[in-house]
Design an enzyme around this catalytic site. Structure first.
Site, mmCIF file in Angstrom:
data_model
loop_
_atom_site.group_PDB
_atom_site.id
_atom_site.type_symbol
_atom_site.label_atom_id
_atom_site.label_comp_id
_atom_site.label_asym_id
_atom_site.label_seq_id
_atom_site.Cartn_x
_atom_site.Cartn_y
_atom_site.Cartn_z
ATOM 1 C CE LYS A 49 3.976 -117.535 -36.002
ATOM 2 N NZ LYS A 49 4.311 -116.304 -36.798
ATOM 3 C CD GLN A 93 3.771 -112.588 -36.725
ATOM 4 O OE1 GLN A 93 4.258 -113.664 -36.353
ATOM 5 N NE2 GLN A 93 2.928 -112.821 -37.547
ATOM 6 C CG ASP A 116 9.092 -117.327 -40.812
ATOM 7 O OD1 ASP A 116 8.375 -118.025 -40.685
ATOM 8 O OD2 ASP A 116 8.998 -115.934 -40.445
#
Ligand code: NAP
Length: 279
Positions: A49, A93, A116
């Site tokens: 990422k 994460q 997200d």
């Protein structure tokens, strides 16, 4: 003839377009990724990422805490990042260690920095049929692929196998918003193949070899979200690609299908949040 959907090519195209956009920004978006522990798969994901963000000119930072970190330290850090005007996107994460409440952590992220799309506010907006700040990355990537290949789901039967918060649930709602008729299956579903065989579009997000040749309708579209290592250490998806592909009109490979699109969506979301914060 079967078309193999090329997630890598679409990712590259989207990232190229995004880079041109980011090049024009005087102030750059900043994505902060929080990683707790040293799970090898998570380490690979967060480094990918960061690398992708850097290629686009997006600032990024990884904050790595040991797995025994106290929950409160993590929550305080998120509050600090929420209040830091230079940070425009925050990602925690998953998975988190068991002593940390995933819900509390996600709920602490400001919805307008929730890259997200997992906060209760963004999830709630999605399920209320309203526009969230951003849509969850993997479902968004799948819809981008369907659009690229002109696969219309309006009025068609879409069967999703898997009901997780990151894939199955938000995807089902996003497809309903596009007027698909959606069936969601899971580990308690009886006679799975009888249901999947009725799918015009079958999307599998399980993480195990589950979709064999008798699970699909001829000429249907098959999207394989699953990723796992088989007994020989080979990366594979939920679908028995060799046997299933010839029966389909469109199919995604693993690797090279949904995976690259998830990272592309993350970058798109990072830029969308930045633009919304600055507008
Ligand atoms: P998850 O939270 O473990 O969910 C798996 C889902 O599969 C659950 O809903 C489970 O049902 C269902 N399931 C398990 N066994 C089943 C069976 N025999 N029949 C029918 N349904 C079954 O997983 P996830 O996070 O959604 O991820 C799923 C897979 O997609 C994993 O391989 C993951 O690595 C991959 N993934 C890939 C990407 C990408 O970018 N390519 C992104 C995200 C995830 P229950 O709810 O009843 O337990």
């Amino acid at each position: 003839m079967t078309v193999i959907i090329d997630g890598k090519a679409l990712r590259d195209k989207l990232l190229e377009q995004l880079k041109l956009k980011v090049d024009k920004f005087e102030i750059k978006p900043k994505l902060v990724v929080i990683l707790v522990g040293d799970n090898p798969a998570s380490l690979i994901y967060v480094n990918n990422k960061k690398k992708t963000a850097e290629k686009l000119g997006i600032d990024s930072e990884i904050i790595n805490y040991p797995s025994n970190i106290q929950e409160q330290v993590l929550l305080d850090k998120i509050v600090e990042l929420n209040n830091d005007a230079t940070v425009t996107a925050i990602l925690v994460q998953l998975p988190l260690p068991e002593h940390i409440s995933k819900f509390k952590v996600i709920n602490t992220i400001s919805p307008n920095k929730d890259v997200d799309g997992f906060t209760p506010e963004n999830f709630g907006m999605l399920f209320a049929g309203e526009e969230p700040y951003v849509y969850p990355c993997t479902p968004k990537g799948i819809l981008l692929m369907l659009d690229e290949y002109n696969i219309d789901v309006d009025g068609r039967h879409v069967v999703i196998v898997g009901r997780s918060n990151i894939v199955g649930k938000p995807l089902s709602q996003m497809l309903l918003n596009r007027n698909a008729t959606v069936t969601v299956c899971h580990s308690h579903t009886k006679n799975l193949a009888d249901i999947t065989k009725t799918a015009d579009v079958l999307i599998s997000a399980v993480g195990g070899k589950i979709i064999g040749e008798n699970f699909v309708k001829p000429n249907s579209v098959v999207i394989d979200v699953g990723i796992f290592k088989d007994e020989n250490g080979k990366t594979r998806g939920d679908v028995d690609f060799e046997k299933v592909a010839p029966q389909t009109s469109f199919i995604t490979p693993v690797p090279g299908g949904v995976g690259p699109m998830t990272i592309a969506s993350l970058m798109l979301n990072t830029v969308e949040l930045f633009e919304k914060i600055r507008s």
